[in-house]
Scaffold this motif. Structure first.
Motif, mmCIF file in Angstrom:
data_model
loop_
_atom_site.group_PDB
_atom_site.id
_atom_site.type_symbol
_atom_site.label_atom_id
_atom_site.label_comp_id
_atom_site.label_asym_id
_atom_site.label_seq_id
_atom_site.Cartn_x
_atom_site.Cartn_y
_atom_site.Cartn_z
ATOM 1 N N GLY A 350 -2.012 -16.298 -6.378
ATOM 2 C CA GLY A 350 -2.874 -16.950 -5.408
ATOM 3 C C GLY A 350 -3.855 -15.984 -4.771
ATOM 4 O O GLY A 350 -3.734 -14.773 -4.885
ATOM 5 N N ALA A 351 -4.848 -16.553 -4.068
ATOM 6 C CA ALA A 351 -5.888 -15.744 -3.431
ATOM 7 C C ALA A 351 -5.406 -15.213 -2.088
ATOM 8 O O ALA A 351 -4.476 -15.735 -1.484
ATOM 9 C CB ALA A 351 -7.147 -16.586 -3.248
ATOM 10 N N CYS A 352 -6.069 -14.182 -1.609
ATOM 11 C CA CYS A 352 -5.722 -13.551 -0.337
ATOM 12 C C CYS A 352 -5.827 -14.562 0.803
ATOM 13 O O CYS A 352 -6.863 -15.214 0.974
ATOM 14 C CB CYS A 352 -6.652 -12.370 -0.086
ATOM 15 S SG CYS A 352 -6.415 -11.596 1.537
ATOM 16 N N PRO A 353 -4.781 -14.700 1.625
ATOM 17 C CA PRO A 353 -4.816 -15.686 2.721
ATOM 18 C C PRO A 353 -5.777 -15.320 3.840
ATOM 19 O O PRO A 353 -6.092 -16.165 4.684
ATOM 20 C CB PRO A 353 -3.361 -15.702 3.222
ATOM 21 C CG PRO A 353 -2.804 -14.375 2.828
ATOM 22 C CD PRO A 353 -3.480 -14.024 1.532
ATOM 23 N N GLU A 429 -13.294 -7.433 8.161
ATOM 24 C CA GLU A 429 -11.914 -7.884 8.055
ATOM 25 C C GLU A 429 -11.328 -7.429 6.712
ATOM 26 O O GLU A 429 -11.982 -7.544 5.673
ATOM 27 C CB GLU A 429 -11.851 -9.405 8.144
ATOM 28 C CG GLU A 429 -12.332 -9.963 9.470
ATOM 29 C CD GLU A 429 -12.211 -11.477 9.509
ATOM 30 O OE1 GLU A 429 -11.092 -11.975 9.324
ATOM 31 O OE2 GLU A 429 -13.237 -12.140 9.705
ATOM 32 N N PRO A 430 -10.107 -6.929 6.723
ATOM 33 C CA PRO A 430 -9.482 -6.492 5.471
ATOM 34 C C PRO A 430 -9.011 -7.684 4.644
ATOM 35 O O PRO A 430 -8.290 -8.550 5.135
ATOM 36 C CB PRO A 430 -8.290 -5.655 5.947
ATOM 37 C CG PRO A 430 -7.943 -6.232 7.274
ATOM 38 C CD PRO A 430 -9.235 -6.685 7.895
ATOM 39 N N ILE A 431 -9.462 -7.772 3.401
ATOM 40 C CA ILE A 431 -8.964 -8.787 2.481
ATOM 41 C C ILE A 431 -8.557 -8.082 1.195
ATOM 42 O O ILE A 431 -8.835 -6.890 1.006
ATOM 43 C CB ILE A 431 -10.009 -9.884 2.178
ATOM 44 C CG1 ILE A 431 -11.218 -9.284 1.437
ATOM 45 C CG2 ILE A 431 -10.458 -10.586 3.448
ATOM 46 C CD1 ILE A 431 -12.172 -10.338 0.887
ATOM 47 N N GLY A 432 -7.902 -8.801 0.312
ATOM 48 C CA GLY A 432 -7.499 -8.240 -0.973
ATOM 49 C C GLY A 432 -7.729 -9.241 -2.078
ATOM 50 O O GLY A 432 -8.395 -10.266 -1.890
ATOM 51 N N ILE A 433 -7.177 -8.953 -3.243
ATOM 52 C CA ILE A 433 -7.280 -9.894 -4.361
ATOM 53 C C ILE A 433 -6.125 -10.881 -4.295
ATOM 54 O O ILE A 433 -6.299 -12.079 -4.281
ATOM 55 C CB ILE A 433 -7.296 -9.137 -5.703
ATOM 56 C CG1 ILE A 433 -8.549 -8.265 -5.796
ATOM 57 C CG2 ILE A 433 -7.251 -10.112 -6.874
ATOM 58 C CD1 ILE A 433 -8.615 -7.409 -7.027
ATOM 59 N N SER A 434 -4.919 -10.362 -4.232
ATOM 60 C CA SER A 434 -3.736 -11.193 -4.034
ATOM 61 C C SER A 434 -2.624 -10.311 -3.498
ATOM 62 O O SER A 434 -2.643 -9.087 -3.681
ATOM 63 C CB SER A 434 -3.293 -11.872 -5.334
ATOM 64 O OG SER A 434 -2.684 -10.944 -6.198
#
Length: 470
Positions: A350-353, A429-434
């Protein structure tokens, strides 16, 4: 800082094979020695500026396509797959992954296909669903996944098809409310096809072509932009059948249904390119500073169609802003994904929440913005919005989707959406791939531990996430 050395052995070898040249023949065209070509193809030596210029002039290449790291998406896919504990300590490091993706891309894709088969087999073994257990393709990459990869590794840009659509768009003339009628008239005059707009007799059918009677039926409940798209897709399947076959023959699909699915994808690509022809669309995008609502108004297209088209603007020598685009359903599943940026979407999870696309359902009717940073240090301006697709009246079905469109922060100044943002001082904001491959230790939204890192569960303290990473 010294300039980055460009190693492009695999791309140079593929170019030579594409033009059916030997190393000696390629050397003669570039005015270099055959041994030098051999060293370039084996990545023993980097491309020099003079060689890149010679390649650009000889083969009409865009220099940025040579200098860019086209294997980034393969590296990310490999890294995600090889983070699985099944590989244990044998998992290669990042430099080794880059080497494989750059020098042996076919091998890299074979590894991904093998992991996909392993993962699917495990999922089916763990499931008690009788239907899955009877699946004859258990453990094999599905047709839809093959087609997804076909477009994914083509950068979502099909040059001959794009140019054919642009030529036809020129024949249809100016953009406006009458363009749908001109397309209908074109079908009648050139192909003797009668286009009928009427509601469905039953069900939710969008389009149907009666070849015997040369009648193309289009669901009149669709928005005009969707009616145009459906007619254009059917027209593309007729006019570009030979080109479709050529492109599909080169794809070497394994699943028997993949060719039919890819043909539908090519027809849809043609429709988008006819609806928003490359040159006119790129010019308008620059003029309106990539305001997707204005572009939708100019071309009579939906925001989804505009955003999807923006993600395809990768024509050599005429590249637009490199965008990523995704469509997410209400369950959080990515149902469309295209990226011309370094950001690639999760292939196996799934994608990063923390990604703002998940918040778009709460802000229905608005375009929300997010300044985000991925673990590799790259920063992005991300746009997200949601939309309902309704069919019929009170008892008709409604499909809800959220959409994401974004670019690297270095291009954000070209977008109207960045005008009131202080990009130099803003908080990203920090996000990621999953979550499966994200290395961030202190994410409060983490759903599962990263596969490549151990965890500990303290007995005497508890945080939002009930374990600690590392």
């Amino acid at each position: 800082m010294p300039p980055k050395k460009v190693f492009a052995g695999a791309r140079l070898r593929a170019l030579r094979v594409q033009h059916k040249l030997t190393q000696s023949e390629l050397a003669a065209r570039l005015d270099i020695s055959a041994s030098y070509v051999n060293q370039l193809e084996s990545n023993q030596r980097p491309l020099t500026a003079s060689v890149m210029l010679a390649l650009a002039e000889t083969f009409n290449l865009d220099l940025t396509s040579l200098a860019s790291d086209a294997s980034d998406r393969l590296v990310i896919d490999l890294r995600e797959a090889l983070a699985d504990p099944v590989f244990g300590e044998a998992a290669p490091n990042l430099q080794e992954l880059k080497s494989v993706a750059g020098n042996a891309p076919d091998m890299a894709r074979s590894v991904l296909a093998l992991y996909e088969a392993y993962r699917k087999t495990n999922e089916r073994l763990a499931s008690m669903d009788a239907a899955l257990s009877r699946d004859p393709q258990s453990g094999v990459t599905t047709a839809y996944e093959e087609v997804r990869d076909f477009f994914h590794y083509a950068d979502n840009y099909i040059d001959p098809l794009d140019r054919a659509a642009e030529a036809l768009a020129g024949e249809l003339g100016e953009f406006g409310s009458e363009r749908l009628r001109r397309l209908i008239d074109y079908c009648a005059e050139i192909h003797n096809i009668k286009v009928v707009l009427s509601p469905p007799a039953s069900g939710e059918r969008l389009v149907e072509f009666d070849r015997a009677n040369r009648t193309l039926w289009i669901n009149s409940h669709l928005e005009p932009s969707s009616q145009f798209f459906r007619i254009a897709a059917s027209l593309g399947g007729l006019e570009q059948a030979t080109l479709f076959d050529s492109l599909l023959d080169g794809a070497s699909f394994k699943a028997p249904e993949a060719r039919a699915i890819a043909r539908m994808g090519l027809a849809n690509y043609f429709a988008g390119a006819l609806h928003m022809p490359y040159g006119a669309f790129l010019k308008a995008a620059d003029a309106y500073r990539f305001d997707i609502e204005e572009l939708g108004r100019v071309f009579g297209a939906s925001l989804e169609q505009v955003a999807h088209r923006l993600s395809t603007m990768q024509r050599p020598r005429e590249r637009g802003v490199p965008f990523f685009f995704a469509r997410v359903d209400a369950a959080g599943t990515i149902t469309k994904r295209h990226s011309a940026t370094a950001l690639q979407f999760a292939r196996f999870g799934g994608a990063c929440p923390l990604w703002n696309v998940h918040r778009a359902f709460e802000a229905h009717g608005q375009i929300i913005r997010q300044l985000a940073e991925t673990p590799d240090g790259k920063s992005y301006l991300c746009l997200a919005w949601s939309h309902e697709k309704r069919m019929g009246g009170f008892r008709g079905t409604t499909r809800r989707y959220a959409y994401a469109l974004g670019c690297e922060i270095s291009h954000a100044g070209r977008l109207v959406y960045a005008d009131d943002l202080d990009l130099g001082k803003a908080m990203f904001e920090p996000i990621g791939i999953s979550c499966r491959i994200c290395e961030r230790r202190n994410c409060p939204q983490r759903s599962v531990p990263p596969l490549a890192a151990g965890i500990s569960v303290p007995a005497d303290r508890r945080s939002v996430v009930p374990y600690e990473i590392g």
